[in-house]
Design a protein around this motif. Structure first.
Motif, PDB file in Angstrom:
ATOM      1  N   UNK A  14       0.817  -1.168   0.045  1.00 23.27           N
ATOM      2  CA  UNK A  14      -0.185   0.129  -0.067  1.00 23.27           C
ATOM      3  C   UNK A  14       0.863   1.308  -0.117  1.00 23.27           C
ATOM      4  N   UNK A  15       1.908   1.322   0.871  1.00 23.14           N
ATOM      5  CA  UNK A  15       2.684   2.295   0.986  1.00 23.14           C
ATOM      6  C   UNK A  15       3.472   2.675  -0.352  1.00 23.14           C
ATOM      7  N   UNK A  16       3.949   1.657  -0.881  1.00 21.51           N
ATOM      8  CA  UNK A  16       4.755   2.011  -2.282  1.00 21.51           C
ATOM      9  C   UNK A  16       3.827   2.113  -3.493  1.00 21.51           C
ATOM     10  N   UNK A  60       6.866  -1.592  -9.707  1.00 25.82           N
ATOM     11  CA  UNK A  60       7.356  -2.984  -9.858  1.00 25.82           C
ATOM     12  C   UNK A  60       7.009  -3.850  -8.439  1.00 25.82           C
ATOM     13  N   UNK A  61       7.932  -2.989  -7.386  1.00 26.01           N
ATOM     14  CA  UNK A  61       7.867  -3.484  -5.894  1.00 26.01           C
ATOM     15  C   UNK A  61       6.217  -3.760  -5.550  1.00 26.01           C
ATOM     16  N   UNK A  84      10.583  -9.394  -3.530  1.00 26.21           N
ATOM     17  CA  UNK A  84       9.991  -8.063  -3.497  1.00 26.21           C
ATOM     18  C   UNK A  84      10.540  -7.321  -2.145  1.00 26.21           C
ATOM     19  N   UNK A  85      10.677  -8.101  -1.135  1.00 22.48           N
ATOM     20  CA  UNK A  85      11.319  -7.483   0.177  1.00 22.48           C
ATOM     21  C   UNK A  85      12.679  -6.811  -0.074  1.00 22.48           C
ATOM     22  N   UNK A  86      13.385  -7.826  -0.890  1.00 25.20           N
ATOM     23  CA  UNK A  86      14.994  -7.323  -1.336  1.00 25.20           C
ATOM     24  C   UNK A  86      14.844  -6.002  -1.986  1.00 25.20           C
ATOM     25  N   UNK A  87      13.937  -6.044  -3.040  1.00 25.76           N
ATOM     26  CA  UNK A  87      13.884  -4.933  -3.723  1.00 25.76           C
ATOM     27  C   UNK A  87      13.438  -3.559  -2.760  1.00 25.76           C
TER      28      UNK A  87
END
Length: 186
Positions: A14-16, A60-61, A84-87
Motif C-alpha cells: 500500500x505504501x509503495x 514493480x515492488x 519483493x522485500x529485497x527490492x
C-alpha cells in the motif's frame, strides 16, 4: 510466508502504491524530481528520467508484493516475497541515504515522497524511512519460513494490521503536525 510477513507485505504494498501513484503526472513527477536532493547530482536533462525510474521501481515492488500476498493466500508462496522485500530494502536504502545526504547539507525541501506533501524534510522523515526499512527486513526474514496455506482469520488480521501500518505511514506528516507545539500568532 508467515502472518508477520503477510502483514509487512500488505503494508509495504500500500505504501509503495500510494507513493508511486502520488508522483504520476508531469507536474507531480517534476516536483518529485526537484525535491529529491541527490537528483541534483544528476544532469538536469536526466532528472525526470531518474524520477520516472523511481516511480517504475515503486510500481514493480508493489506488483511483486501483491504477487507475494496472493501466493501466500493460495498456499503457493514462491520467490515473490523475498524478491519483493529485497527490492524494497534496496529502494528504501537509497531513499534513506538520499534523505540523510540532503539533511546533512541542510536542505529542508519538502519530501514529496507521496507526491503532495509540503512539509519540510527533517529527521522525523529519516525515522519513518528506518521504520519502513525495518518492516521490509522483517518481511524478508519471515518470508523464508513458508508453511502451507494460512487460515483465513489469521490472514485477514495480518492484512488489516498491514493496512493500519500503511495508513499511519501515509498520514505521517499530518501526525507530526498534530504533535507539534502550537505556534503563537502575534
Amino acid at each position: 510466508m508467515t502472518y508477520l510477513a503477510l502483514g509487512c507485505a500488505t503494508g509495504l504494498c500500500v505504501v509503495f502504491l500510494v507513493s508511486a501513484a502520488g508522483k504520476l503526472g508531469r507536474t507531480r513527477l517534476r516536483e518529485f524530481a526537484v525535491s529529491a536532493g541527490p537528483l541534483r547530482l544528476v544532469p538536469r536533462s536526466w532528472r525526470s528520467r531518474v524520477a520516472g525510474a523511481v516511480v517504475g521501481a515503486e510500481f514493480a515492488i508493489t506488483t511483486t508484493l501483491g504477487l507475494a500476498v496472493g501466493g501466500t493466500l493460495t498456499g503457493a508462496p514462491g520467490p515473490a516475497g523475498p524478491v519483493a522485500f529485497g527490492a524494497a530494502i534496496g529502494l528504501l536504502t537509497a531513499f534513506t541515504v538520499a534523505l540523510s545526504w540532503s539533511l546533512h547539507r541542510g536542505d529542508r525541501t519538502p519530501c514529496r515522497c507521496f507526491g503532495t506533501s509540503t512539509a519540510p524534510a527533517g529527521p522525523a522523515h529519516l525515522g519513518r524511512n528506518l521504520v519502513l526499512l525495518l518492516t521490509a527486513t522483517t518481511g524478508l526474514v519471515t518470508s523464508w519460513s513458508a508453511g502451507g496455506r494460512p487460515d483465513i482469520g489469521g490472514s485477514v488480521l495480518a492484512a488489516v494490521a498491514g493496512l493500519v501500518f500503511a495508513l499511519l505511514v501515509l498520514a505521517f506528516d499530518d501526525l507530526l503536525d498534530l504533535f507539534q507545539p502550537a505556534r503563537r500568532v502575534h
